[in-house]
Scaffold this motif. Sequence first.
Motif, short mmCIF file in Angstrom:
data_model
loop_
_atom_site.label_atom_id
_atom_site.label_comp_id
_atom_site.label_asym_id
_atom_site.label_seq_id
_atom_site.Cartn_x
_atom_site.Cartn_y
_atom_site.Cartn_z
N ILE A 146 -14.80 24.58 1.66
CA ILE A 146 -13.42 24.25 2.03
C ILE A 146 -13.23 22.74 2.03
O ILE A 146 -12.26 22.22 1.47
CB ILE A 146 -13.06 24.81 3.42
N ALA A 147 -14.18 22.03 2.64
CA ALA A 147 -14.04 20.58 2.78
C ALA A 147 -13.97 19.88 1.43
O ALA A 147 -13.23 18.93 1.25
CB ALA A 147 -15.20 20.03 3.61
N LEU A 148 -14.76 20.36 0.47
CA LEU A 148 -14.84 19.66 -0.81
C LEU A 148 -13.72 20.04 -1.77
O LEU A 148 -13.42 19.29 -2.69
CB LEU A 148 -16.19 19.94 -1.48
N THR A 149 -13.13 21.23 -1.58
CA THR A 149 -12.14 21.64 -2.58
C THR A 149 -10.70 21.49 -2.08
O THR A 149 -9.78 21.47 -2.88
CB THR A 149 -12.33 23.11 -3.00
N THR A 150 -10.51 21.40 -0.75
CA THR A 150 -9.16 21.39 -0.22
C THR A 150 -8.89 20.12 0.55
O THR A 150 -9.39 19.96 1.67
CB THR A 150 -8.95 22.58 0.73
N PRO A 151 -8.11 19.20 0.01
CA PRO A 151 -7.81 17.98 0.75
C PRO A 151 -6.93 18.29 1.96
O PRO A 151 -6.18 19.27 1.95
CB PRO A 151 -7.05 17.11 -0.25
N MET A 152 -7.05 17.45 2.98
CA MET A 152 -6.30 17.64 4.22
C MET A 152 -4.80 17.73 3.95
O MET A 152 -4.09 18.50 4.60
CB MET A 152 -6.59 16.44 5.13
N THR A 153 -4.33 16.95 3.00
CA THR A 153 -2.88 16.93 2.72
C THR A 153 -2.39 18.33 2.34
O THR A 153 -1.30 18.73 2.72
CB THR A 153 -2.57 15.95 1.59
N ASP A 154 -3.22 19.08 1.59
CA ASP A 154 -2.84 20.45 1.24
C ASP A 154 -2.85 21.34 2.48
O ASP A 154 -2.03 22.24 2.62
CB ASP A 154 -3.81 21.04 0.21
N LEU A 155 -3.82 21.06 3.37
CA LEU A 155 -3.90 21.88 4.58
C LEU A 155 -2.69 21.67 5.47
O LEU A 155 -2.24 22.59 6.13
CB LEU A 155 -5.18 21.55 5.36
N PHE A 156 -2.16 20.43 5.49
CA PHE A 156 -0.96 20.18 6.29
C PHE A 156 0.18 21.08 5.82
O PHE A 156 0.93 21.61 6.63
CB PHE A 156 -0.54 18.71 6.18
N VAL A 157 0.29 21.23 4.50
CA VAL A 157 1.34 22.10 3.96
C VAL A 157 1.14 23.53 4.46
O VAL A 157 2.07 24.17 4.95
CB VAL A 157 1.31 22.07 2.42
N VAL A 158 -0.11 23.99 4.39
CA VAL A 158 -0.41 25.34 4.85
C VAL A 158 -0.09 25.47 6.34
O VAL A 158 0.51 26.45 6.78
CB VAL A 158 -1.89 25.68 4.60
N MET A 159 -0.48 24.44 7.12
CA MET A 159 -0.26 24.50 8.57
C MET A 159 1.23 24.59 8.87
O MET A 159 1.65 25.35 9.74
CB MET A 159 -0.85 23.27 9.25
N ARG A 160 2.05 23.84 8.12
CA ARG A 160 3.49 23.91 8.36
C ARG A 160 4.00 25.30 8.02
O ARG A 160 4.78 25.88 8.76
CB ARG A 160 4.20 22.85 7.53
N GLN A 161 3.53 25.84 6.88
CA GLN A 161 4.00 27.17 6.49
C GLN A 161 3.56 28.24 7.48
O GLN A 161 4.21 29.26 7.62
CB GLN A 161 3.51 27.51 5.08
N CYS A 162 2.42 27.98 8.17
CA CYS A 162 1.95 28.97 9.16
C CYS A 162 2.58 28.72 10.53
O CYS A 162 2.12 29.28 11.52
CB CYS A 162 0.44 28.93 9.28
#
Lengths: 266, 227
Positions: free
Chosen positions: A131-147
């Motif tokens: 997860i750490a190597l393939t998904t940058p935090m910026t993408d996770l922020f998008v996911v977090m907002r959508q969740c």
Amino acid sequence: MYEEFLEDIAQTNGLREVNTYLKLSAGLGAILLCLLSQNYIAPLFIAIVLSGTILLLAKIDARTYGGLFVLPLTFAIMSVAVIVLISGGEETFWSWNPLPWLSLAVTQESLNEGFFVFCRVIGGMSALIFIALTTPMTDLFVVMRQCHVPEVVLDLAMMIYRSIFMIMDQLVQIYHAQVMRLGYGSFRESIQSFSTLCGAVFIGSWSAGEDLIRAMDARCYDGKFAVLGETRPLEALPVLTVALFLGLSMLLVFLARDLTIMGAGS
Amino acid sequence: MEGYLPWQWCVVWWFIALPCLVFGIYRLKKVLEMDHEALPLLGVTGGFIFILSSLKLPSITGSCSHPTGTGLSAVCFGPWITSVVCAIVLLFQSLFLAHGGLSVLGANVVSMGIIGPIAGYIVYRALRDTRVNMYLTVFLACAIADLFTYITTSLELALATPAEVGGITSSFVLFMGIFAFTQVPLAIVEGIVLALVFKYIVQLKPDIILRLKVFPEEKIRAARGEA
């Protein structure tokens, strides 16, 4: 002074364009299966598949990837040693009672248990690193907002995210300046220099953060960072691959049940 | 570390952590509504906890010793908000540096984000309105927060791997003994460093400390030499 952040690698990895949810379900699913597994085969399988993916598909340098495992594996080996020594069992190979309340023994059961925990750690770590190597935090922020993660938490998370990089920048600069001036010669000096370093950097990045908020306030900031997110489309082949991977691991978890390395045991 | 705790314990620690986090988020909302400018300070405190706790020393217990840096945030914002900051920081740590992990995040939040800061906060509240020197209070709060974090971690580890002879108590003592070597000196150093950082804040930017009523105004004025 510090290792390179995985974040920098994640921004340029080969799987950057794959749908974030897909990568997350592969990684989180693998972690979950590692935890549920009662045998050592499933975590090992997960570790091998995910390492292959990281090296071949995400095109991460093998040395960088290996380096990430040095620290966790050191911990794992030491902790497994403790488990092997204290968890006890029936078929004893070696034992020692140094203190009345402490008994150390190597048994068949404890070896089984130790090896199992070791494999679980390897499996879990490779999923986490995936997860750490393939998904940058910026993408996770998008996911977090959508969740629907609460806005305050997201705001704070982004503020911390930003300040980490600000702090690192200043920290490295001032630290090198201090080292050049022999600031870390003795223990006393080290404490003094390190505190000055922390204090200066703390105040520095704090002001920078305040400037940021002021700049955003001037641009109608209402306690909600804008996140620019594009969701990448799900494609059939990657989805099938992830499903196949999770399905196979699940099969291993349930079919091999509590297979152990030394046989017998509980 | 990912995969170290059995899943039952992961669930238990998540269950303990969640209500605290929910309450922390509620408090966080209140503070930010009241004082918008607290956000940069919270961000920097979080960044600091991140940097300080990435300075890791290996230890023989499935975990490792590192400074926590949570004391300062507990003193400024209270333990509940600190738990939210800590949860975010721990998430970043697992994703930036592959330290910690997602399944053990609950356990880590309990030890580093909840029990440690609460212990530090109690010390701070007890000493706040006494004549004890302000910096000494911060030092004690930070050092105690750090120590209690490790006592909790030892307990978490001991519960997951009870020893055959003596059960949980004996493995708890064993884990504590191993941690004590690195953690007691670290806690003291961390206390000193954070107390000095606090001194910088008081000297250079005391306004927010005054607004959050971290210490009585007279004390801060006296420390700045204005009294």
